[in-house]
Design an enzyme around this catalytic site. Structure first.
Site, PDB file in Angstrom:
ATOM      1  N   CYS B 109       0.781  -0.779   0.306  1.00  0.00           N
ATOM      2  CA  CYS B 109      -0.240   0.011  -0.310  1.00  0.00           C
ATOM      3  C   CYS B 109       1.024   1.452  -0.344  1.00  0.00           C
ATOM      4  O   CYS B 109       1.520   1.724   0.741  1.00  0.00           O
ATOM      5  CB  CYS B 109      -0.486   0.510   1.949  1.00  0.00           C
ATOM      6  SG  CYS B 109      -1.833   1.955   1.493  1.00  0.00           S
ATOM      7  N   CYS B 112      -0.507   4.183   2.780  1.00  0.00           N
ATOM      8  CA  CYS B 112      -0.539   4.136   4.054  1.00  0.00           C
ATOM      9  C   CYS B 112       0.322   2.792   4.454  1.00  0.00           C
ATOM     10  O   CYS B 112       0.999   1.907   4.013  1.00  0.00           O
ATOM     11  CB  CYS B 112      -1.807   4.203   4.678  1.00  0.00           C
ATOM     12  SG  CYS B 112      -3.410   3.960   3.334  1.00  0.00           S
ATOM     13  N   SER B 113      -0.987   1.573   4.806  1.00  0.00           N
ATOM     14  CA  SER B 113      -0.704   0.198   5.157  1.00  0.00           C
ATOM     15  C   SER B 113      -1.513  -0.288   5.167  1.00  0.00           C
ATOM     16  O   SER B 113      -2.026  -1.150   6.068  1.00  0.00           O
ATOM     17  CB  SER B 113      -0.041   0.266   6.603  1.00  0.00           C
ATOM     18  OG  SER B 113      -1.057   1.132   7.148  1.00  0.00           O
ATOM     19  N   CYS B 114      -2.398  -0.461   3.948  1.00  0.00           N
ATOM     20  CA  CYS B 114      -3.135  -1.255   3.946  1.00  0.00           C
ATOM     21  C   CYS B 114      -3.074  -2.662   4.012  1.00  0.00           C
ATOM     22  O   CYS B 114      -1.961  -3.109   2.756  1.00  0.00           O
ATOM     23  CB  CYS B 114      -4.660  -1.079   2.863  1.00  0.00           C
ATOM     24  SG  CYS B 114      -5.397   0.677   3.241  1.00  0.00           S
TER      25      CYS B 114
END
Lengths: 119, 203
Positions: B109, B112-114
């Protein structure tokens, strides 16, 4: 969002009655990501803006996160696509396998027909 | 005070009451005061989130390795196939991408950090790092090499940037040595990183 709310026949509605925009693109269509730089919360990565790819699939319609981020409902929902880009289209100096690809989820309002495919 | 000096060690995060940390504390305190939920509910939820790991994802993969019809359903509709096994995916849609001798998939991602937390638990620190997020779309083979993963030169790499409402899990190739194994034996071969695509299962 476009200011077309209220135009009859413009939107569909899902089983819960929430409005969504019809999908303009189909798998296999060549599309280009708008080379826009809008302010605020955006979920289209910088590195694909202005780049062309192919629609891999339609994921469904989802409330627009650029509206949700400010506490607005984000409706009508935007069709969301997975678009497949050749790595070399994204990075002209890409040094690894020329066949490598990157797939990115992009909302319809960021997409236009690829310039070479326009009538 | 003399001139500023460099301690060469990380600062404790709890010393910095940032804007968002202040907002989180304020909202949480209000919700508890209003009786919407209790501090105990918050603790229980955090504990459950921390306790979840990739075993759910491994169960899905082992099942797909053993049952070709299930594998086809998993690739066609990840959410529905996972729910078939009695697990809940939540509001986000799961997309399962299959490694083959010709194509290797890896998930990131960049924004962000999906991460498919419902199947893999909390993302590892490297998944959230700026270095991984910026490099894996730019030079995936070099990043995989840092993980000790070498792919044949003619394999196509497909990087999935998880930027919106989908969550991705990789269906790794089943190692040939695992023929005839039970689901439990197969699950033990599966690693978290193979489900993100930074590793392959070679034993």
């Amino acid at each position: 969002m476009s200011g077309s709310a209220g135009m009859p026949g413009m939107y569909g509605t899902d089983p819960e009655g929430a409005a969504f925009l019809p999908a303009h693109f189909s798998p296999g269509d060549r599309v280009r990501v708008r080379a826009a730089i809008p302010p605020g919360h955006v979920r289209t990565p910088w590195y694909c803006r202005g780049r062309s790819g192919v629609v891999e699939r339609l994921c469904g319609a989802f409330a627009n996160p650029e509206e949700l981020a400010y506490g607005r409902p984000g409706l009508p929902a935007q069709p969301l696509y997975r678009v497949r880009f050749q790595a070399r289209e994204l990075w002209p100096d890409y040094r690894e396998n020329a066949a490598d690809v990157v797939e990115i989820e992009i909302y319809q309002h960021w997409l236009e027909t690829a310039p070479e495919d326009r009538p | 005070m003399s001139e500023p000096h460099d301690h060469r060690h990380g600062r404790d995060d709890e010393d910095s009451v940032s804007y968002y940390r202040t907002m989180e504390i304020a909202v949480r305190s209000l919700l508890i005061e209003k009786g919407i939920f209790s501090a105990q509910d918050v603790r229980r939820t955090v504990e459950a989130m921390d306790g979840r790991n990739y075993s759910r994802g491994a169960r899905v993969v082992a099942h797909a390795w053993q049952d070709g019809a299930y594998r086809a359903r998993l690739l066609a509709n990840g959410t529905a196939a996972v729910e078939e096994l009695g697990m809940q995916v939540g509001p986000l849609k799961l997309v399962v991408v299959e490694n083959t001798p010709a194509v290797h998939n890896v998930v990131v991602c960049t924004l962000c950090s999906c991460y498919p937390r419902m199947l893999l638990g909390l993302p590892p620190d490297w998944y959230k790092s700026r270095e991984y997020r910026s490099r894996v779309v730019r030079e995936p083979r070099a990043v995989l090499a840092d993980f000790g993963t070498a792919l044949p030169a003619d394999v196509t790499i497909r990087v999935h940037d998880s930027t919106a409402d989908m969550r991705y899990m990789v269906l790794p190739m089943r190692p040939p040595a695992s023929a005839g194994e039970s689901a439990a034996q197969l699950e033990r071969r599966i690693s978290r990183d193979a489900l993100v695509g930074t590793a392959v299962i070679d034993r």
